[in-house]
Scaffold this motif. Structure first.
Motif, PDB file in Angstrom:
ATOM      1  N   ILE A 139       0.842  -1.205   0.000  1.00  0.00           N
ATOM      2  CA  ILE A 139       0.000   0.000   0.000  1.00  0.00           C
ATOM      3  C   ILE A 139       0.873   1.250   0.000  1.00  0.00           C
ATOM      4  CG2 ILE A 139      -1.619   1.345   1.400  1.00  0.00           C
ATOM      5  CD1 ILE A 139      -2.867  -1.377   2.233  1.00  0.00           C
ATOM      6  N   MET A 140       1.929   1.251   0.814  1.00  0.00           N
ATOM      7  CA  MET A 140       2.820   2.414   0.865  1.00  0.00           C
ATOM      8  C   MET A 140       3.512   2.647  -0.482  1.00  0.00           C
ATOM      9  SD  MET A 140       2.422   3.928   3.628  1.00  0.00           S
ATOM     10  CE  MET A 140       3.766   5.071   3.577  1.00  0.00           C
ATOM     11  N   ARG A 141       3.949   1.559  -1.146  1.00  0.00           N
ATOM     12  CA  ARG A 141       4.571   1.704  -2.476  1.00  0.00           C
ATOM     13  C   ARG A 141       3.577   2.303  -3.462  1.00  0.00           C
ATOM     14  NH1 ARG A 141       6.929  -3.457  -1.362  1.00  0.00           N
ATOM     15  NH2 ARG A 141       5.258  -4.441  -2.562  1.00  0.00           N
ATOM     16  N   LYS A 142       2.324   1.833  -3.385  1.00  0.00           N
ATOM     17  CA  LYS A 142       1.291   2.342  -4.287  1.00  0.00           C
ATOM     18  C   LYS A 142       1.034   3.824  -4.029  1.00  0.00           C
ATOM     19  CE  LYS A 142      -3.347   1.350  -5.913  1.00  0.00           C
ATOM     20  NZ  LYS A 142      -4.528   0.490  -5.794  1.00  0.00           N
ATOM     21  N   VAL A 143       0.934   4.188  -2.751  1.00  0.00           N
ATOM     22  CA  VAL A 143       0.704   5.599  -2.391  1.00  0.00           C
ATOM     23  C   VAL A 143       1.865   6.461  -2.858  1.00  0.00           C
ATOM     24  CG1 VAL A 143       0.536   7.182  -0.427  1.00  0.00           C
ATOM     25  CG2 VAL A 143      -0.849   5.103  -0.473  1.00  0.00           C
ATOM     26  N   MET A 144       3.084   5.975  -2.622  1.00  0.00           N
ATOM     27  CA  MET A 144       4.258   6.743  -3.024  1.00  0.00           C
ATOM     28  C   MET A 144       4.334   6.892  -4.551  1.00  0.00           C
ATOM     29  SD  MET A 144       5.508   7.788  -0.324  1.00  0.00           S
ATOM     30  CE  MET A 144       7.126   8.396  -0.670  1.00  0.00           C
ATOM     31  N   SER A 145       4.003   5.832  -5.285  1.00  0.00           N
ATOM     32  CA  SER A 145       4.038   5.938  -6.744  1.00  0.00           C
ATOM     33  C   SER A 145       2.975   6.919  -7.233  1.00  0.00           C
ATOM     34  CB  SER A 145       3.865   4.568  -7.394  1.00  0.00           C
ATOM     35  OG  SER A 145       2.570   4.082  -7.165  1.00  0.00           O
ATOM     36  N   GLU A 146       1.808   6.939  -6.585  1.00  0.00           N
ATOM     37  CA  GLU A 146       0.766   7.908  -6.950  1.00  0.00           C
ATOM     38  C   GLU A 146       1.254   9.330  -6.689  1.00  0.00           C
ATOM     39  OE1 GLU A 146      -2.252   7.431  -8.378  1.00  0.00           O
ATOM     40  OE2 GLU A 146      -1.692   5.320  -8.602  1.00  0.00           O
ATOM     41  N   ARG A 147       1.940   9.531  -5.586  1.00  0.00           N
ATOM     42  CA  ARG A 147       2.466  10.871  -5.268  1.00  0.00           C
ATOM     43  C   ARG A 147       3.524  11.293  -6.284  1.00  0.00           C
ATOM     44  NH1 ARG A 147       3.090  10.682   1.303  1.00  0.00           N
ATOM     45  NH2 ARG A 147       0.862  10.642   1.740  1.00  0.00           N
ATOM     46  N   LEU A 148       4.388  10.349  -6.672  1.00  0.00           N
ATOM     47  CA  LEU A 148       5.406  10.681  -7.666  1.00  0.00           C
ATOM     48  C   LEU A 148       4.788  11.046  -9.010  1.00  0.00           C
ATOM     49  CD1 LEU A 148       8.179   8.049  -6.919  1.00  0.00           C
ATOM     50  CD2 LEU A 148       8.270  10.507  -6.554  1.00  0.00           C
ATOM     51  N   LYS A 149       3.717  10.340  -9.376  1.00  0.00           N
ATOM     52  CA  LYS A 149       3.053  10.660 -10.642  1.00  0.00           C
ATOM     53  C   LYS A 149       2.487  12.071 -10.589  1.00  0.00           C
ATOM     54  CE  LYS A 149       1.614   6.006 -11.907  1.00  0.00           C
ATOM     55  NZ  LYS A 149       0.463   5.091 -12.056  1.00  0.00           N
ATOM     56  N   ILE A 150       1.922  12.458  -9.461  1.00  0.00           N
ATOM     57  CA  ILE A 150       1.347  13.805  -9.323  1.00  0.00           C
ATOM     58  C   ILE A 150       2.457  14.844  -9.413  1.00  0.00           C
ATOM     59  CG2 ILE A 150       0.182  15.370  -7.729  1.00  0.00           C
ATOM     60  CD1 ILE A 150      -1.400  12.933  -6.709  1.00  0.00           C
ATOM     61  N   VAL A 151       3.588  14.608  -8.774  1.00  0.00           N
ATOM     62  CA  VAL A 151       4.697  15.553  -8.777  1.00  0.00           C
ATOM     63  C   VAL A 151       5.307  15.676 -10.175  1.00  0.00           C
ATOM     64  CG1 VAL A 151       7.022  15.985  -7.863  1.00  0.00           C
ATOM     65  CG2 VAL A 151       5.195  15.227  -6.343  1.00  0.00           C
ATOM     66  N   CYS A 152       5.451  14.560 -10.870  1.00  0.00           N
ATOM     67  CA  CYS A 152       6.073  14.557 -12.198  1.00  0.00           C
ATOM     68  C   CYS A 152       5.201  15.199 -13.254  1.00  0.00           C
ATOM     69  CB  CYS A 152       6.409  13.129 -12.610  1.00  0.00           C
ATOM     70  SG  CYS A 152       7.689  12.395 -11.587  1.00  0.00           S
ATOM     71  N   ILE A 153       3.938  15.218 -13.092  1.00  0.00           N
ATOM     72  CA  ILE A 153       3.044  15.773 -14.109  1.00  0.00           C
ATOM     73  C   ILE A 153       3.014  17.238 -14.028  1.00  0.00           C
ATOM     74  CG2 ILE A 153       0.672  15.961 -14.855  1.00  0.00           C
ATOM     75  CD1 ILE A 153       0.252  13.146 -13.935  1.00  0.00           C
TER      76      ILE A 153
END
Length: 154
Positions: A140-154
């Protein structure tokens, strides 16, 4: 208007009450398309009070009361034992709950026996469950972190 009492007084002197061969007393009544069986008791008075409570509950006339001096349902409820007023549905629910509790107690006893006989197995299962919880948390933490990275990168 008829002054005839329903149900008529039986050999017990109370309406709707029967003496069983075991020496106990029982009552039944029909109201609103439903047959009420009032549980068995050793004393006639308890069953008579339960019958009166059922009469008040279903809004039947004062002619049906065994104790006409009781003016309201709350007084009848106080005098009757609550376990004496049971519909068939109540009996089924009570039987089901009793069986469910018996199964739960048997399961609890079996688990206690297992814990005492096989403590290493119980500990191994506990450790396995803890490891699975940790894996789920990490996923779950990996999924949350990947979602946050996608938001930051966009």
């Amino acid at each position: 208007m008829s002054s005839r009492r329903y149900p008529p007084l039986g050999s017990t002197g109370f309406g709707g009450i029967r003496t069983r061969s075991s020496g106990t007393f029982a009552a039944k009544m029909s109201a609103v398309g439903m047959r009420m069986w009032l549980d068995v008791s050793r004393t006639m008075d308890e069953v008579a009070h339960a019958y009166d409570t059922a009469v008040w509950k279903f809004g039947r006339g004062h002619l049906d009361l065994n104790f006409p001096e009781i003016e309201c349902r709350s007084k009848a409820d106080m005098l009757a034992s609550p376990s004496l007023i049971m519909t068939r549905a109540d009996q089924r629910r009570h039987r089901w709950e009793h069986q469910w509790l018996a199964i739960a107690e048997a399961d609890k006893w079996a688990m206690e026996q297992r814990r005492t006989r096989f403590p290493e197995d119980v500990q191994a299962e506990f450790n396995f469950s803890r490891a699975r919880r940790e894996e789920r948390r990490e996923k779950i933490m990996r999924k949350v972190m990947s979602e946050r990275l996608k938001i930051v990168c966009i």
